[in-house]
Design an enzyme around this catalytic site. Structure first.
Site, PDB file in Angstrom:
ATOM      1  N   GLU A   9      -8.775 -17.559 -42.242  1.00 35.75           N
ATOM      2  CA  GLU A   9      -8.179 -16.273 -41.858  1.00 35.75           C
ATOM      3  C   GLU A   9      -7.711 -16.228 -40.412  1.00 35.75           C
ATOM      4  O   GLU A   9      -6.722 -15.578 -40.098  1.00 35.75           O
ATOM      5  CB  GLU A   9      -9.196 -15.140 -42.085  1.00 35.75           C
ATOM      6  CG  GLU A   9      -9.404 -14.810 -43.540  1.00 35.75           C
ATOM      7  CD  GLU A   9     -10.471 -13.743 -43.729  1.00 35.75           C
ATOM      8  OE1 GLU A   9     -10.455 -12.760 -42.985  1.00 35.75           O
ATOM      9  OE2 GLU A   9     -11.314 -13.903 -44.619  1.00 35.75           O
ATOM     10  N   ASP A  82     -13.088 -15.610 -45.703  1.00 37.61           N
ATOM     11  CA  ASP A  82     -14.463 -15.095 -45.632  1.00 37.61           C
ATOM     12  C   ASP A  82     -15.062 -14.880 -47.015  1.00 37.61           C
ATOM     13  O   ASP A  82     -14.352 -14.758 -48.010  1.00 37.61           O
ATOM     14  CB  ASP A  82     -14.497 -13.775 -44.844  1.00 37.61           C
ATOM     15  CG  ASP A  82     -14.206 -14.000 -43.365  1.00 37.61           C
ATOM     16  OD1 ASP A  82     -14.368 -15.138 -42.897  1.00 37.61           O
ATOM     17  OD2 ASP A  82     -13.812 -13.029 -42.682  1.00 37.61           O
ATOM     18  N   ASP A  84     -16.775 -12.310 -48.264  1.00 33.26           N
ATOM     19  CA  ASP A  84     -16.911 -10.972 -48.837  1.00 33.26           C
ATOM     20  C   ASP A  84     -15.703 -10.634 -49.711  1.00 33.26           C
ATOM     21  O   ASP A  84     -14.809 -11.453 -49.911  1.00 33.26           O
ATOM     22  CB  ASP A  84     -17.108  -9.925 -47.736  1.00 33.26           C
ATOM     23  CG  ASP A  84     -15.975  -9.915 -46.725  1.00 33.26           C
ATOM     24  OD1 ASP A  84     -14.959 -10.607 -46.944  1.00 33.26           O
ATOM     25  OD2 ASP A  84     -16.098  -9.203 -45.704  1.00 33.26           O
ATOM     26  N   GLU A  86     -13.138  -8.700 -49.229  1.00 30.44           N
ATOM     27  CA  GLU A  86     -11.851  -8.744 -48.532  1.00 30.44           C
ATOM     28  C   GLU A  86     -11.379 -10.194 -48.410  1.00 30.44           C
ATOM     29  O   GLU A  86     -10.203 -10.503 -48.624  1.00 30.44           O
ATOM     30  CB  GLU A  86     -12.000  -8.109 -47.139  1.00 30.44           C
ATOM     31  CG  GLU A  86     -10.740  -7.508 -46.580  1.00 30.44           C
ATOM     32  CD  GLU A  86     -10.272  -6.272 -47.324  1.00 30.44           C
ATOM     33  OE1 GLU A  86      -9.046  -6.098 -47.424  1.00 30.44           O
ATOM     34  OE2 GLU A  86     -11.110  -5.494 -47.803  1.00 30.44           O
ATOM     35  N   TYR A 283     -22.230 -14.969 -40.673  1.00 30.29           N
ATOM     36  CA  TYR A 283     -21.188 -13.969 -40.949  1.00 30.29           C
ATOM     37  C   TYR A 283     -21.677 -12.565 -40.617  1.00 30.29           C
ATOM     38  O   TYR A 283     -22.800 -12.198 -40.936  1.00 30.29           O
ATOM     39  CB  TYR A 283     -20.766 -14.061 -42.415  1.00 30.29           C
ATOM     40  CG  TYR A 283     -19.519 -13.279 -42.726  1.00 30.29           C
ATOM     41  CD1 TYR A 283     -18.355 -13.478 -41.996  1.00 30.29           C
ATOM     42  CD2 TYR A 283     -19.514 -12.337 -43.741  1.00 30.29           C
ATOM     43  CE1 TYR A 283     -17.208 -12.761 -42.282  1.00 30.29           C
ATOM     44  CE2 TYR A 283     -18.366 -11.621 -44.043  1.00 30.29           C
ATOM     45  CZ  TYR A 283     -17.219 -11.831 -43.304  1.00 30.29           C
ATOM     46  OH  TYR A 283     -16.078 -11.119 -43.588  1.00 30.29           O
ATOM     47  N   ARG A 285     -20.418  -9.454 -41.377  1.00 32.19           N
ATOM     48  CA  ARG A 285     -20.254  -8.282 -42.257  1.00 32.19           C
ATOM     49  C   ARG A 285     -21.192  -8.448 -43.446  1.00 32.19           C
ATOM     50  O   ARG A 285     -20.887  -9.144 -44.400  1.00 32.19           O
ATOM     51  CB  ARG A 285     -18.800  -8.145 -42.721  1.00 32.19           C
ATOM     52  CG  ARG A 285     -17.878  -7.730 -41.600  1.00 32.19           C
ATOM     53  CD  ARG A 285     -16.489  -7.346 -42.088  1.00 32.19           C
ATOM     54  NE  ARG A 285     -15.628  -7.062 -40.947  1.00 32.19           N
ATOM     55  CZ  ARG A 285     -14.839  -7.956 -40.357  1.00 32.19           C
ATOM     56  NH1 ARG A 285     -14.791  -9.187 -40.827  1.00 32.19           N
ATOM     57  NH2 ARG A 285     -14.104  -7.631 -39.320  1.00 32.19           N
ATOM     58  N   HIS A 328     -25.481 -12.410 -49.492  1.00 35.69           N
ATOM     59  CA  HIS A 328     -25.278 -12.744 -48.078  1.00 35.69           C
ATOM     60  C   HIS A 328     -26.616 -12.915 -47.371  1.00 35.69           C
ATOM     61  O   HIS A 328     -27.656 -12.489 -47.849  1.00 35.69           O
ATOM     62  CB  HIS A 328     -24.501 -11.624 -47.384  1.00 35.69           C
ATOM     63  CG  HIS A 328     -23.079 -11.523 -47.828  1.00 35.69           C
ATOM     64  ND1 HIS A 328     -22.248 -10.506 -47.411  1.00 35.69           N
ATOM     65  CD2 HIS A 328     -22.334 -12.296 -48.641  1.00 35.69           C
ATOM     66  CE1 HIS A 328     -21.062 -10.665 -47.964  1.00 35.69           C
ATOM     67  NE2 HIS A 328     -21.094 -11.738 -48.715  1.00 35.69           N
TER      68      HIS A 328
END
Length: 765
Positions: A9, A82, A84, A86, A283, A285, A328
């Site tokens: 990203e 990533d 997640d 998104e 990570y 988030r 996570h």
């Protein structure tokens, strides 16, 4: 060319990962999402099962072209966005946009950017998880539908250019409701009594077991204490333990960084992103407090090495949130042996906070001994209580002390002197200090995140953008309040005499607290009245749970959207057809001069006061509110004083200076020029200060002039906020890229203005 193309990203991440993978791998960045819902229209085919219409973002077309070139050259494409929802959606959009084929494409994720994690991910590729993609699509589609259909309702019924959002509007509602709690709060006074005692040569203090309500009750109590002998009635000692907190989730990191470092939510996330991309933390988030076995063992080794085995207490934490996203980990350092780093100041401080919290979570509980002493006298019914605390083993406190957003203003619990039941005490003084009940505090960014999380609204990736959006849209602002002076009484009993003193303090002083604007309050009231479901906290949390169900494959995403959309769309049409305009109008009273009624409301350009109404040839008078005024609290007197503007401040250079409030706020007018007032009150500013502001602006304007032309005095080359530009009269023109300002001639400037004006006219046609 490298056989393998890895797409991540961000460019910072790309650089770090390429160093780990070697010459057979080429790592490129997509710079986030490469496509999104088309900007024109709703871009969702409601009739065709809510099919989204995506387009490549205008600023990503060159990136997509370059990625397509590299895809043709590579044997295998690794989508490493990533982990997640998104990130999963970004991978899916890349797969679709770049025309990738399943057999040549592999999806990989890693919780941290270390060589071990990246090489392990390469060995364990998977396919794109369509369930996670659908959960992200459902959120994006639902939010577009709500924004697209609600915003025009607000334009028609409240004010042009407004917008609404599903989660943002709920966050504003929380702030509006808290503000009204504060406005309606009735302060009550009471007296807190503290006794200063001595045993042997040691002094300590104790607090009366209950607060006293009135001055007379306080005076009566102190009279009873005159000559009273106080003794220790009871001493209780209890062993106690204090356990460490779990490692950070996104929201607890945001809260603690706010309290300990003074960071805003967006600043915390920006710094954490930098630490993650540098391979220093996992990570950022996440709503999980879980640590991997590897992390637990690494922490154990570091604790034993630095503090000793008695400080090690490995522990697995369980995530309480039922909607915790995926498997996570909590936020932790990638290497527990690195307790500090040498990057920017913000990065250093946030890393240290993350390291301390994570390592403390794996340390032993602190062992304490709590002592409570009850002190009484035959002369009075009430008793005093002294509390003390001794740390017998510091455990995790050696590294980390947790703070609390709602910390009470309690007296410190220090170490008490040795005492036993029956001991006589010397009384030095008994002090009764008047105190006042306090309204609930306004939210700061971190406490708002905490509240949203408690209600189940939003997820780790949404907190920061939600809080930024409601401020950018002008629904919420951070106000600085100077506070007000308040008087309070202090009674002191000493040497058998009672003395009363009056003191003053500043109360209500605030900085960086979130307050609703008038438009935020009016929009919230309108939405609550007509779209109660959308702004209902329970309903919003249910929607989040449904996104989680989609991510787990338990719910079909278009089914969820359909269930929401049909009643919502009917509600929109009903509201457009039958609801009244909303302006937050409030009648303040009557203008003593004209006898006309005085009202305050939201107008086209913001909050305003109006005297009278349009009748025949008669027109009402209008005045804008000052920045520190609100339509909910302004008084008739304050409203009428606004009509004293424009106000003549005095003369300067034989021209009158006027102070006024306009569409863009308070300003001065002098010699047909305008000077913005950022900190000064137009009702109070004096001539000396006004002249100072005018002269400061002139100096700044002179510095900005790079070149003038004798052929046309109205033509200037100026240095502006975004670099040099051309000004002719009142019109501004961009300079060609790389233009040499000093070398530009009059003729060249005329040509620049003519080309740009022709282009803009052509575009308008």
């Amino acid at each position: 060319m490298a056989k393998n193309l890895v797409i991540v990203e961000s460019p910072a991440k790309a650089k770090t990962i390429e160093g780990y993978l070697g010459k057979d791998f080429h790592v490129m960045s997509s710079y986030g999402h490469v496509r999104d819902l088309a900007k024109k229209g709703v871009s969702i085919d409601i009739e065709d099962d809510f099919k989204p219409k995506y387009e490549i973002s205008s600023d990503k077309k060159n990136i997509v072209s370059e990625l397509k070139k590299q895809v043709k050259e590579a044997e295998t494409v690794w989508l490493a966005t990533d982990e997640d929802r998104e990130g999963e959606a970004i991978s899916w959009h890349l797969y679709e946009t770049l025309g990738l084929k399943n057999k040549d494409t592999k999806r990989i994720t890693f919780n941290e950017i270390t060589k071990t994690a990246v090489t392990r991910a390469i060995q364990e590729p998977r396919e794109i998880n369509q369930k996670l993609v659908n959960a992200q699509q459902a959120r994006r589609v639902l939010d577009r539908l709500v924004g697209f259909e609600l915003s025009p309702v607000l334009w028609k019924k409240v004010k042009p250019s407004l917008s609404a959002g599903r989660v943002q509007s709920v966050a504003v509602r929380l702030i509006v409701e808290r503000e009204r709690e504060i406005l309606n709060f009735k302060t009550e006074n009471y007296f807190r009594v503290i006794g200063n005692f001595q045993i042997n040569k040691d002094n300590f203090h104790a607090v009366l077991s209950r607060n006293l309500n009135t001055n007379s009750e306080t005076e009566k109590f102190l009279e009873q204490c005159k000559g009273a002998s106080f003794t220790v009635e009871d001493v209780t000692k209890k062993p106690s333990t204090k356990n460490p907190s779990a490692p950070f989730t996104t929201s607890t990191l945001q809260q603690e960084a706010s309290l300990k470092l003074g960071f805003s939510v967006s600043r915390t996330m920006s710094v954490a992103q930098s630490l993650y991309e540098s391979g220093l933390i996992s990570y950022m988030r996440t709503d999980s407090v879980n640590l991997s076995e590897f992390a637990i063992n690494s922490a154990k080794e570091a604790i034993i090495k630095n503090y000793g085995s008695e400080y090690s207490h490995p522990k697995k934490y369980e995530t309480k949130s039922s909607g915790a996203q995926e498997a996570h980990e909590a936020i932790r350092p990638t290497d527990f042996n690195v307790s500090s780093i040498n990057k920017g100041n913000d990065e250093n401080r946030l890393y240290e906070l993350i390291w301390k919290r994570a390592i403390a979570s794996q340390m032993s509980p602190a062992k304490l001994e709590k002592t409570t002493v009850k002190i009484s006298s035959n002369s009075v019914k009430e008793h005093f209580v002294a509390k003390g605390e001794v740390i017998n083993f510091d455990g995790f406190l050696k590294v980390y002390m947790v703070t609390n957003l709602e910390e009470e203003d309690e007296e410190d619990e220090g170490i008490l002197p040795a005492m036993k039941s029956g001991d006589n005490l010397t009384t030095h003084a008994i002090i009764a200090r008047e105190r006042f009940t306090m309204a609930p505090p306004r939210y700061v960014e971190a406490s708002l995140v905490k509240k949203l999380e408690e209600l189940g609204i939003g997820r780790p990736s949404t907190y920061a953008p939600t809080i930024s959006t409601i401020q950018q849209r002008g629904y919420v602002e951070k106000k600085e309040r100077e506070g007000n002076e308040r008087h309070y009484a202090v009674y002191t009993l000493s040497n058998q005499s009672i003395k009363k003193e009056d003191h003053t303090e500043i109360t209500g002083r605030e900085k960086n607290k979130l307050s609703p604007t008038d438009i935020g309050s009016v929009v919230t009231d309108f939405l609550v009245e007509h779209f109660g479901d959308i702004l209902d906290y329970h309903f919003t949390a249910e929607v989040e749970q449904e996104f989680d169900e989609i991510a787990n494959g338990m719910l079909e995403w278009t089914q969820m959207i359909r269930k929401f959309y049909n009643p919502f769309h009917s509600n929109v049409e009903e509201t457009l057809e039958h609801s009244e305009r909303a302006s937050g109008e409030r009648q303040l009273g009557t203008d003593p001069t004209s006898g006309e009624k005085v009202i305050v409301r939201i107008g086209r350009y913001g909050p305003m006061v109006q005297i009278g109404e349009s009748e025949g040839e008669k027109t009402p008078k209008f005045a804008s509110l000052l920045p520190n005024q609100s339509i909910e609290t302004i008084t008739l007197e304050d409203a009428l004083s606004l009509f004293k503007l424009p106000r003549e401040v005095g003369e300067f250079e034989e021209k009158v200076i006027k102070a006024n409030i306009g569409r863009f706020g308070p300003y001065l007018q002098h010699n047909s020029k305008f000077f913005s007032l950022k900190e000064d009150d137009p009702m109070q500013i004096n001539l000396e200060r006004a002249i100072e502001i005018i002269q400061q602006k002139r100096i700044a304007d002179e510095k900005s002039v790079l070149k003038t032309f004798t052929e046309d005095p109205t033509m200037q080359l100026l240095d502006g906020r975004w670099g040099p530009y051309l000004k002719i009269g009142k019109n501004n023109f961009k300079l060609p890229k790389g233009a040499d300002v000093d070398a530009l001639t009059y003729e060249e400037c005329v040509e620049i203005s003519q080309n740009q004006s022709y282009a803009s006219k052509k575009k308008k046609r």
